[in-house]
Design a protein around this motif. Structure first.
Motif, PDB file in Angstrom:
ATOM      1  N   HIS A  55       0.843  -1.208   0.000  1.00 48.62           N
ATOM      2  CA  HIS A  55       0.000   0.000   0.000  1.00 48.62           C
ATOM      3  C   HIS A  55       0.873   1.251   0.000  1.00 48.62           C
ATOM      4  CE1 HIS A  55      -3.931  -1.722   0.340  1.00 48.62           C
ATOM      5  NE2 HIS A  55      -3.773  -2.210   1.552  1.00 48.62           N
ATOM      6  N   GLU A 197      -9.135   1.839  -0.517  1.00 55.88           N
ATOM      7  CA  GLU A 197      -8.590   0.707   0.244  1.00 55.88           C
ATOM      8  C   GLU A 197      -8.965   0.759   1.720  1.00 55.88           C
ATOM      9  OE1 GLU A 197      -7.077  -1.970  -0.927  1.00 55.88           O
ATOM     10  OE2 GLU A 197      -7.171  -1.255  -2.995  1.00 55.88           O
ATOM     11  N   PRO A 214      -2.776  -4.899  -1.642  1.00 59.02           N
ATOM     12  CA  PRO A 214      -4.084  -4.969  -2.278  1.00 59.02           C
ATOM     13  C   PRO A 214      -4.332  -6.339  -2.912  1.00 59.02           C
ATOM     14  CG  PRO A 214      -2.769  -3.111  -3.083  1.00 59.02           C
ATOM     15  CD  PRO A 214      -1.891  -3.921  -2.233  1.00 59.02           C
TER      16      PRO A 214
END
Ligand code: NAP
Length: 218
Positions: A55, A197, A214
């Protein structure tokens, strides 16, 4: 001699303070480019305190995409074990020709802790350090380091005042957790990524369990 900037940080998340600092240092030191190196597993932080490396890498990529002088390295994301700056600088030294000087750029408050970093004496054989000043930190605080490092190493630390943007990653995380906006503190694509997210929400389990990044990258 040409010089390359290495912008090290956890970047959880990257924000305009980091980007503006990198741009001002690039111009101030006449750097050929700035390579952002998001820390993979920061040795000085508990794993559950830090968002997954993937991320943080992707947010750094989104934030820097529009600057032709900025690059992002995955070296600390890929490397197993704790992310020691010493390993990264050794790798970068191998990567670039000996003619290129390396300038490691980070916050002054991070540089103040440098004597606790792994193999800190050798770090100065590999790079110079640019300590970007932030609100609340005086350059005077650096002077104590000189005693530990000796004159030659200490001369390789360059305090560099940048436009004072009182933005911090911690404050951004807190705002998001409290349901407040972080718009205009981070580039818009980063803000959209945080929302998509669902980063920095109050569910601590999510931060501990989601270590692989992810789903589309898994
Ligand atoms: P940190 O403790 O999260 O950050 C210290 C302070 O510096 C924070 O206020 C942070 O602001 C700021 N900062 C961090 N990177 C910055 C940058 N590039 N430009 C301007 N301000 C910056 O420190 P960190 O981010 O984890 O570590 C900084 C660098 O030092 C990383 O590359 C890390 O790998 C390295 N480091 C290495 C060792 C080791 O080798 N043993 C140990 C410690 C740190 P924000 O919170 O707003 O980012």
């Amino acid at each position: 001699m040409t010089a390359i900037g290495i912008m090290g940080g956890t970047f959880d998340p990257i924000h305009y303070g980091h980007l503006r600092a990198a741009e001002e240092v690039r111009q101030g030191f006449g750097l050929e480019r700035v390579v952002f190196v998001p820390s993979g597993r920061p040795p000085h932080k508990a794993a559950e305190e830090v968002t997954s490396p993937e991320h943080r890498y992707l947010m750094t990529l989104l934030a820097t995409a529009d600057n032709p002088y900025f690059e992002v390295s995955r070296m600390e994301i890929e490397r197993k074990g704790p992310s020691y700056t010493l390993d990264s600088l050794r790798e970068l030294r191998r990567l670039y020709s000996p003619e290129k000087a390396l300038y490691f750029i980070t916050g002054l408050d991070a540089v103040l802790e440098i004597t606790s970093w792994n193999g800190y004496m050798e770090l100065f054989d590999l790079a110079d350090f640019i300590a970007v000043t932030r609100p609340g930190y005086s350059v005077q605080t650096l002077n104590d380091l000189g005693v530990h490092l000796g004159e030659e190493r200490f001369s390789k630390i360059h305090p560099f005042p940048v436009t004072l943007l009182a933005i911090s990653s911690r404050d951004i995380r807190r705002r998001v957790r409290e349901g407040k906006s972080a718009k205009y503190l981070v580039p818009d694509p980063v803000m959209k990524y945080i929302e998509k997210e669902r980063l920095y929400l109050s569910d601590p389990d999510r931060r501990v369990v989601r270590t692989g990044g992810p789903d589309f990258l898994a």
